[in-house]
Enzyme design. Structure first.
Site, PDB file in Angstrom:
ATOM      1  N   GLU A 403      38.467  28.344  13.009  1.00  0.00           N
ATOM      2  CA  GLU A 403      37.707  27.353  13.802  1.00  0.00           C
ATOM      3  C   GLU A 403      37.826  25.931  13.259  1.00  0.00           C
ATOM      4  O   GLU A 403      36.876  25.151  13.293  1.00  0.00           O
ATOM      5  CB  GLU A 403      36.224  27.746  13.874  1.00  0.00           C
ATOM      6  CG  GLU A 403      35.949  29.195  14.171  1.00  0.00           C
ATOM      7  CD  GLU A 403      36.438  29.647  15.545  1.00  0.00           C
ATOM      8  OE1 GLU A 403      37.003  28.817  16.281  1.00  0.00           O
ATOM      9  OE2 GLU A 403      36.282  30.819  15.874  1.00  0.00           O
ATOM     10  N   GLY A 404      39.003  25.593  12.778  1.00  0.00           N
ATOM     11  CA  GLY A 404      39.207  24.280  12.158  1.00  0.00           C
ATOM     12  C   GLY A 404      38.925  24.399  10.671  1.00  0.00           C
ATOM     13  O   GLY A 404      37.856  24.863  10.265  1.00  0.00           O
TER      14      GLY A 404
END
Length: 597
Positions: A403-404
């Site tokens: 997620e990043g």
């Protein structure tokens, strides 16, 4: 300072929050507790007995269990009732997400399906798309996957090279390119895919597995989460009907980034569940394992580890449900619309984007530390696959990448705050200017109180003032160039994380005191006090580094003198407090908030 009825995203750095404004686990309704019990019973009774087979990547078994989860309603929480779901609030869906964590890789498979796989259609799909896909996704009849990462674009999502071109008959888009590291790819039926129409317009598509020209590659051989499917995808003139465009053409970034925000928040909830299990495993083992003729749980250094693990989990839990409540309140504003538009949903989710990033960074790093300490408590046994802490340690590593990456999220946290301030959504600039006036005058910093909550509130106020002081100095020094000063942004992010985490714990402690009284809530109060005290010391160190980087000579000496005035603490040994915390973890062999509750 003012207290808004509905806090604006990022406002926690400049405004006070009333404890009654936040949701905590102690506020759960009977219905929400029922969802927790149902989820945990499913995990204990249906998933864990087949854990070994799941870890060997048995597609058929995973899909079977996901459909069983669907029958229990565990896949339907975020899907509106009109489309076959339960339409639960975000606190309830967070409880389910946290309670699944003990299922390890299987929890990831469900998380990818109900979160980043299904939510794009929930928030951005047309009514026809929702009618066509959501009932099957809510029941588990069909499984979803989210497809953003490419060989040449990870954190730089907009650098995607997968293309889409309208077919000659105008009835479909022809997709060409590839995706990598796609969770659930081996058995998913529905894929949310991003591609650039005509090489420039970043757009989302709903791609079905049977699509001509679409294929799934072999499984990746991973360090952890081995029971989850992770494969590359290939598109060779893949024919996607034009009615499967998701959202607006050229506006795929609104979907991608806002769904990532939700994904970051949900990842935090999953880390919370794993942290609780890890404490339980470490506490049980510490009581069984004997060295020098006594259980290692009697040794102070082992107890200190258990205390720190419990404190981090208390803070994380406070953050996760506070954030769930914020997102809930914002999305409820759209409830009365028959069909909320993607733009409205995006705006609601984006309001708390930086809080979602804070949850993701803190949760992934807290779980990493907790898992590492659990392995250490287990000693050599913790390094063997016979004990689950070995797998938890390996599985936890991906969370700082998912997620990043945490590095990207650390840049986003202060960057988003500054953008909100420049848009006039947050009176940050005004608060910075006011602080500058205060600093040039006679700055009154109250002496620390020995009253527990007052003392903690004083530490929190100091944390916020330090952040505003050094943050304002950095903005004044670099202006718009601060975007390229990544070390500075990372330091500012760490200060913001400490503020949000510490405040979340303090607000929960205040509610616990109101509920149980000071004596019964003293345990929780010690945890929030220790966390705030430690982070105030860390904040002072960060501030010195930032000031030394942005100034020199007499200016620096003046700023360091001001900083010294901002940090006031009385002598306090944290060791006795940690010993009390550890005593209850050892005695109850689990995560503890209110002893014997």
């Amino acid at each position: 300072m003012t207290t808004p009825s509905q806090p604006v995203g990022g406002s926690f750095v400049i405004q006070e929050t009333n404890p009654e404004q936040v949701i905590t686990p102690e506020d759960f309704t009977e219905e929400q507790r029922m969802f927790k019990e149902t989820t945990m019973a499913f995990v204990e009774g249906d998933v864990l007995p087949q854990d070994e087979a799941i870890e060997k990547l048995d597609y058929e078994l995973t899909v079977k269990l996901m459909r069983e989860a669907g029958e229990l309603g565990l896949l339907a929480a975020d899907v509106p009732e009109a489309y076959g779901g339960l339409g639960l609030d975000k606190v309830s869906s967070t409880i389910i997400n946290e309670s699944l964590a003990k299922a390890s890789s299987f929890a990831l498979s469900i998380g990818a399906h109900v979160g980043i796989g299904t939510l794009p259609i929930v928030f951005f799909g047309t009514d026809e798309q929702k009618q066509r896909y959501l009932p099957d996704l809510a029941s588990g009849k069909r499984i979803a996957a989210y497809c953003l990462t490419e060989p040449a674009s990870g954190s730089d999502a907009l650098g995607a090279r997968t293309t889409a071109k309208l077919s000659p008959d105008g009835k479909s888009y022809l997709l060409n390119g590839s995706k990598i590291y796609i969770t659930n790819a081996g058995f998913a039926d529905i894929f949310i895919v991003y591609a650039k129409i005509d090489g420039s317009q970043f757009t989302a598509f709903i791609v079905e597995r049977e699509t001509p020209g679409f294929s799934v590659g072999p499984e990746e051989k991973k360090m952890g989460i081995k029971g989850s499917s992770t494969c590359p995808l290939f598109f060779d003139q893949a024919q996607v009907p034009i009615e499967n465009v998701l959202g607006e053409i050229g506006k795929g970034h609104l979907i991608a980034f806002n769904i990532l925000n939700i994904g970051r928040f949900k990842l935090g909830a999953g880390c919370l569940g794993a942290a609780k299990e890890t404490i339980q495993l470490a506490g049980e083992y510490a009581n069984i394992r004997k060295q020098f003729n006594k259980p290692i749980s009697e040794f102070p250094l082992i107890r200190e580890k258990l205390a720190d693990m419990n404190i981090q989990t208390y803070v994380l839990e406070s953050m996760v449900y506070r954030t769930a409540g914020l997102i809930d309140d914002k999305l409820k504003q759209l409830e009365h619309q028959t069909e909320q538009s993607g733009n409205q949903a995006a705006k609601a989710i984006a309001e708390y984007a930086l809080e979602c990033s804070i949850n993701k960074v803190f949760a992934s790093e807290a779980l990493h530390h907790i898992a590492d300490e659990a392995v250490q408590i287990h000693g050599g046994y913790g390094y063997t696959q016979e004990y689950k802490v070995e797998r938890i340690y390996r599985d936890a590593r991906i969370n700082r990448i998912f997620e990043g990456t945490n590095e990207i999220n650390r840049l986003l946290i202060p960057g988003t705050l500054l953008k909100k301030a420049m848009k006039g959504e947050l009176p940050l600039i005004e608060r910075l200017e006011a602080l500058q006036q205060e600093l040039t005058g006679t700055l009154e910093v109250p002496e620390p109180s020995h009253a527990s909550l007052a003392e903690q509130q004083g530490y929190l106020t100091q944390l916020k003032t330090i952040f505003l002081f050094v943050g304002g100095t950095a903005v004044q020094k670099f202006g718009t160039r601060i975007e390229s000063e990544q070390e500075v942004l990372s330091h500012l992010a760490n200060l913001m994380i400490a503020i949000y985490a510490g405040e979340s714990a303090l607000l929960r402690t205040a509610k616990l005191i109101t509920r149980y009284g000071e004596e019964r809530a003293a345990y929780a109060s010690s945890m929030s006090l220790i966390f705030l005290r430690y982070n105030l010391q860390e904040a002072e160190s960060i501030a010195k580094e930032l000031l030394a980087y942005t100034a020199a000579g007499d200016v620096l000496r003046t700023q360091l003198s001001l900083l010294k005035k901002l940090v006031k603490v009385h002598p306090l040994s944290l060791t006795p407090l940690k010993r009390v915390i550890a005593e209850h973890v050892v005695r109850q062999e689990r995560y503890v908030v209110v002893p014997n509750a």
